[in-house]
Design an enzyme around this catalytic site. Structure first.
Site, PDB file in Angstrom:
ATOM      1  N   HIS A   1      89.855 -73.988  24.190  1.00 40.70           N
ATOM      2  CA  HIS A   1      89.120 -73.587  22.980  1.00 40.70           C
ATOM      3  C   HIS A   1      87.995 -74.577  22.631  1.00 40.70           C
ATOM      4  CE1 HIS A   1      91.889 -70.351  22.234  1.00 40.70           C
ATOM      5  NE2 HIS A   1      92.923 -71.152  22.061  1.00 40.70           N
TER       6      HIS A   1
ATOM      7  N   ASP B   1      96.200 -68.145  29.795  1.00 39.94           N
ATOM      8  CA  ASP B   1      96.750 -68.431  28.463  1.00 39.94           C
ATOM      9  C   ASP B   1      96.785 -67.144  27.635  1.00 39.94           C
ATOM     10  OD1 ASP B   1      97.112 -71.117  26.580  1.00 39.94           O
ATOM     11  OD2 ASP B   1      96.338 -69.407  25.425  1.00 39.94           O
TER      12      ASP B   1
ATOM     13  N   HIS C   1      95.839 -66.715  24.758  1.00 36.51           N
ATOM     14  CA  HIS C   1      94.664 -66.605  23.889  1.00 36.51           C
ATOM     15  C   HIS C   1      93.385 -66.727  24.712  1.00 36.51           C
ATOM     16  CE1 HIS C   1      98.023 -68.317  21.529  1.00 36.51           C
ATOM     17  NE2 HIS C   1      97.683 -67.370  20.702  1.00 36.51           N
TER      18      HIS C   1
ATOM     19  N   ASP D   1     101.941 -69.515  27.153  1.00 42.92           N
ATOM     20  CA  ASP D   1     102.312 -68.968  25.841  1.00 42.92           C
ATOM     21  C   ASP D   1     102.277 -67.442  25.803  1.00 42.92           C
ATOM     22  OD1 ASP D   1      99.579 -69.082  26.118  1.00 42.92           O
ATOM     23  OD2 ASP D   1      99.179 -70.011  24.179  1.00 42.92           O
TER      24      ASP D   1
ATOM     25  N   TYR E   1     104.474 -73.163  24.101  1.00 37.91           N
ATOM     26  CA  TYR E   1     105.020 -73.917  22.974  1.00 37.91           C
ATOM     27  C   TYR E   1     106.519 -73.767  22.773  1.00 37.91           C
ATOM     28  CZ  TYR E   1     100.060 -74.086  22.397  1.00 37.91           C
ATOM     29  OH  TYR E   1      98.736 -74.284  22.650  1.00 37.91           O
TER      30      TYR E   1
HETATM   31 ZN   LIG Z   1      97.196 -70.143  23.803  1.00 33.60          ZN
END
Ligand SMILES: [Zn+2]
Length: 347
Positions: free
Chosen positions: A167, A203, A205, A291, A330
């Site tokens: 990010h 990922d 996201h 994740d 996580y």
């Molecule tokens: Zn993520």
């Protein structure tokens, strides 16, 4: 031979403590124990401690002013009154000089540390504490050491980077990411003579930072599958299917947003599509967030360890020299097994 694991004890030094989410301090999930849970699961792999690398690639991928800010802002914060005033030793921005404020005018450098805190950050959940810079910088060394292994002849290397990076943009941090380890690995592979590099981001996201860094680049492709930001998920503003790059990078970005609840079948099919997108590149960077797994608290995807193993097989079978970079993941009880499943599949 199992893929070698590059790590650094320094990456444990970043303690997020908490993040401020919609105004509420909540416990951070990007915790140092992630490093140990992953290491424990990779017992059978050769372990390589990251070696120091200079700032050359780092300061070409990121703006030098941003790198300087991240290296110094916590010490400046601690010299101010904040710890005593509010019992707060984390750098927390409250004003962001985005275009909504600047409106095209050149801003003057903010004199107050709490004013300056938002200049290179774009959210309130990514706090800078003692050890944040050291951990983020060590993660860059992990990525660059993994690149060294691959340019030295290894077919693949895994960098246990923490904090994650995808990010982080050229000019700033956000989304629990500070420095973009995957983008730095991709640039280092380019510098080492690989003429085309593909970044495949698994990922849960969208990696808006990596996409932004290579948005107008024809020599680095970026492909991602992730939970649909259109369904209300971070990073909200980016990761939609029509985003395909611009200028020299037109067509070198590919986004596959997936519905909430997506499980192994369609997820692995999307990985297959990204493997085809990456085919023909001279080097591969895998942004390995785990994740997307069913147990993960940060996303609604439902991928299993078998899904991650299948992703590893698909990307490993491309036969391209590969640097695998840790991103999110996580759920402490399962992240190690998920990373191991991917690496075993990649081979
Ligand atoms: Zn993520």
């Amino acid at each position: 031979m199992p893929i070698p694991v590059v790590w650094s004890p320094e990456t444990r030094r970043h303690e997020p403590m908490r993040e401020v989410w919609v105004g509420v301090p909540t416990d951070g999930t990007e915790v140092p124990e992630r490093v140990d849970r992953i290491l424990d699961a990779l017992d059978g792999h050769d372990r390589v401690e990251a070696g120091p690398h200079d700032d050359g690639v780092l300061r070409r991928v990121h703006a030098p002013a941003f790198v300087d800010h991240l290296a110094t802002i916590h010490a400046e914060w601690m010299q101010g009154p904040y710890d005593g005033l509010v019992g707060q030793d984390r750098v927390v921005p409250y004003v962001f000089p985005t275009s909504a404020m600047t409106q095209g005018m050149p801003p003057t450098r903010a004199a107050a540390t709490h004013g300056r805190a938002g200049q290179f950050g774009y959210d309130t959940m990514t706090l800078v504490g003692p050890g944040t810079w050291e951990a983020a910088r060590a993660a860059v060394d992990c990525a660059l050491t993994a690149v060294d292994l691959v340019t030295g002849g290894d077919a693949a290397a895994y960098a246990l980077c923490r904090p994650p990076g995808h990010h982080a943009t050229r000019d700033g941090y956000g989304g629990s990411c500070y420095l973009n380890n995957s983008a730095i690995a991709a640039q280092a592979l380019r510098d080492a003579g690989h003429s085309t590099v593909a970044v495949v981001d698994l990922d849960a996201h969208h990696g808006n930072g990596t996409q932004a860094i290579f948005w107008e680049r024809g020599d680095v492709r970026y492909g991602s599958l992730h939970v649909d930001p259109g369904a209300g998920w971070f990073p909200h503003y980016f990761g939609h299917a029509p985003e395909r790059g611009a200028g020299d990078g037109e067509g070198t970005t590919k986004n596959l947003p997936l519905p909430e609840g997506t499980g192994d079948g369609p997820w692995v099919e999307a990985v297959r599509e990204l493997a085809e997108f990456a085919a023909g590149a001279d080097a591969l960077v895998v942004s390995l967030g785990v994740d997307a797994a069913a147990d993960d608290p940060e996303s609604p995807l439902q991928v299993t360890a078998d899904g991650y193993a299948a992703a590893g097989q698909l990307l490993g079978s491309l036969g391209i020299p590969a640097v695998v970079v840790q991103e999110g993941g996580y759920h402490l009880d399962t992240i190690g097994g998920l990373v191991a499943a991917y690496l075993d599949g990649h081979g």
